[in-house]
Every structure is written in structure tokens, then in C-alpha cells.
Write a protein that holds these residues in place. Structure first.
Motif, PDB file in Angstrom:
ATOM      1  N   GLY A  92     -15.369 -17.384  -2.329  1.00 42.61           N
ATOM      2  CA  GLY A  92     -15.849 -18.569  -3.026  1.00 42.61           C
ATOM      3  C   GLY A  92     -15.402 -19.860  -2.382  1.00 42.61           C
ATOM      4  N   ASN A  93     -15.136 -20.871  -3.213  1.00 38.36           N
ATOM      5  CA  ASN A  93     -14.822 -22.228  -2.793  1.00 38.36           C
ATOM      6  C   ASN A  93     -13.346 -22.362  -2.428  1.00 38.36           C
ATOM      7  OD1 ASN A  93     -14.298 -24.976  -2.661  1.00 38.36           O
ATOM      8  ND2 ASN A  93     -15.432 -25.472  -4.518  1.00 38.36           N
ATOM      9  N   GLU A  95     -11.561 -24.956  -2.182  1.00 40.11           N
ATOM     10  CA  GLU A  95     -10.929 -26.193  -2.642  1.00 40.11           C
ATOM     11  C   GLU A  95      -9.586 -25.924  -3.312  1.00 40.11           C
ATOM     12  OE1 GLU A  95     -11.561 -29.705  -5.868  1.00 40.11           O
ATOM     13  OE2 GLU A  95     -13.346 -29.070  -4.795  1.00 40.11           O
ATOM     14  N   THR A 121     -14.905 -20.745 -12.090  1.00 42.00           N
ATOM     15  CA  THR A 121     -14.060 -20.183 -11.031  1.00 42.00           C
ATOM     16  C   THR A 121     -14.624 -18.850 -10.579  1.00 42.00           C
ATOM     17  OG1 THR A 121     -12.617 -19.104 -12.628  1.00 42.00           O
ATOM     18  CG2 THR A 121     -11.961 -21.302 -11.875  1.00 42.00           C
ATOM     19  N   SER A 141     -10.702 -18.708  -7.145  1.00 45.19           N
ATOM     20  CA  SER A 141     -10.990 -19.882  -6.332  1.00 45.19           C
ATOM     21  C   SER A 141     -11.988 -20.762  -7.064  1.00 45.19           C
ATOM     22  CB  SER A 141     -11.543 -19.476  -4.962  1.00 45.19           C
ATOM     23  OG  SER A 141     -12.810 -18.867  -5.106  1.00 45.19           O
ATOM     24  N   GLY A 142     -12.054 -22.009  -6.636  1.00 46.84           N
ATOM     25  CA  GLY A 142     -13.008 -22.930  -7.225  1.00 46.84           C
ATOM     26  C   GLY A 142     -12.563 -24.359  -7.053  1.00 46.84           C
ATOM     27  N   GLU A 143     -13.206 -25.260  -7.786  1.00 48.69           N
ATOM     28  CA  GLU A 143     -12.815 -26.658  -7.758  1.00 48.69           C
ATOM     29  C   GLU A 143     -11.450 -26.799  -8.420  1.00 48.69           C
ATOM     30  OE1 GLU A 143     -15.847 -29.124  -9.426  1.00 48.69           O
ATOM     31  OE2 GLU A 143     -17.357 -28.393  -8.014  1.00 48.69           O
ATOM     32  N   HIS A 172      -6.416 -27.076  -1.861  1.00 44.06           N
ATOM     33  CA  HIS A 172      -6.771 -27.062  -0.438  1.00 44.06           C
ATOM     34  C   HIS A 172      -5.847 -26.162   0.371  1.00 44.06           C
ATOM     35  CE1 HIS A 172      -9.515 -30.270  -1.414  1.00 44.06           C
ATOM     36  NE2 HIS A 172      -8.529 -30.916  -1.975  1.00 44.06           N
TER      37      HIS A 172
END
Length: 181
Positions: A92-93, A95, A121, A141-143, A172
């Protein structure tokens, strides 16, 4: 998969006996029935909701109840749950990464399902007690804001049943850490 049941015992002998009793008493399919550290026995199984409930009732009958650590019933588990148990999910993301760690496999699987159903997420992996003195953890994971909120929610839920150990959010993550996940 219609429903998922999870049972965790602190006895290998009674855990194996429980698995046998459960499949004989209810129309369920075993997904995982195995020994994990430190001498715990976990059972994950699927079936119709009524069958999974019946198996969970068998799992908590004497003498099994004396070694029962935790159980969890998921009525409609998220499709990412089983792949996460085998480390086969997309990451995933990048971030942010969230990690929730607890004393119970059943509770971690249950809270992981709840998080991915109620937040944006993505579930990366669930590790179940092998080589970790009986602990379990889940990675998401996610924002950043979504991951932070999810870890707070997971922490609160695990604190309620005494199964919380630690949690962390890594904003990050370094590319080396991201690749290592």
C-alpha cells in the motif's frame, strides 16, 4: 469465507483435542491448527456463522476452558485477512506504517480486521506468535492521520481485554525499512 473463528490455548495437548472436538461438532473448515511459541496452540477456522459459533462454544467447554487464552469471531472477515497471515498482501501507501503488538493472536487478528474495515488503512501482515514468545503483531500502511487514528483505536480495544503490549507509527519510513516489511 463467510465467518472466521480464532481460538488460542496455552496447552498443545488440549488445543489439539479442542480442534478435533470442534470439527466433529460443527461444519467448519480448519485453516490453521498448529503449535506456536511458547507452547501455545492456535486454531483458525471458517464456516457459516452458526457453525463457527457452535465450534467456539465447544472450544470453551471444560476442561478446555482452563487453558483457553482468547477467542474471536469475525462474521464477515475482510478479504485481506488470510493473505496477511501469510505475508502475501500488497504494502500500500508508504506515507506511514503502523504496528500494533499484543499478547493474543486472536485479539490481533480481530482488531486487524476491524481496522481495515473501518479506516482507509491497508493491512500488510499479521504475525502469529512464532518465535515471539507468544506475542502477535499486525502491520498497516496508509496516510499518516489514518494510521495514527487506527493505532489509537487498536490500542484502546486491546487495553480493554488486557492484550495490549505496544504500538508505534512510523511516518515516511526509510526505503530500507519499507523494503524489509
Amino acid at each position: 469465507m463467510k465467518s472466521l473463528g480464532i481460538v488460542e490455548y496455552r496447552s498443545i495437548a488440549l488445543g489439539l483435542q479442542a480442534a478435533d472436538s470442534m470439527v466433529k461438532a460443527a461444519d467448519i473448515k480448519l485453516l490453521i491448527s498448529q503449535v506456536v511459541c511458547p507452547g501455545k496452540y492456535i486454531i483458525l477456522f471458517t464456516g457459516k456463522l452458526s457453525s463457527v459459533k457452535a465450534a467456539l462454544e465447544v472450544a470453551a467447554k471444560p476442561p478446555l476452558d482452563t487453558v483457553l487464552i482468547d477467542t474471536y469471531l469475525l462474521g464477515n472477515p475482510d478479504e485481506s485477512l488470510i493473505p496477511a497471515l501469510y505475508g502475501a498482501c500488497e504494502k500500500g501507501n508508504p506515507e506511514a506504517v503502523g504496528i500494533i503488538e499484543g499478547y493474543s493472536v486472536a485479539s490481533i487478528v480481530g482488531i486487524a480486521d476491524e481496522i481495515v474495515k473501518t479506516s482507509p488503512t491497508k493491512l500488510i501482515e499479521i504475525r502469529m506468535a512464532r518465535g515471539m514468545t507468544g506475542k502477535a503483531f499486525a502491520l498497516f500502511s496508509g496516510e499518516l492521520a489514518a494510521v495514527q487514528a487506527s493505532m489509537e483505536k487498536a490500542k484502546g480495544a486491546l487495553l480493554e481485554n488486557g492484550m495490549y503490549l505496544h504500538s508505534a507509527v512510523i511516518p515516511h519510513p526509510d526505503p530500507q525499512i519499507w523494503e524489509a516489511l
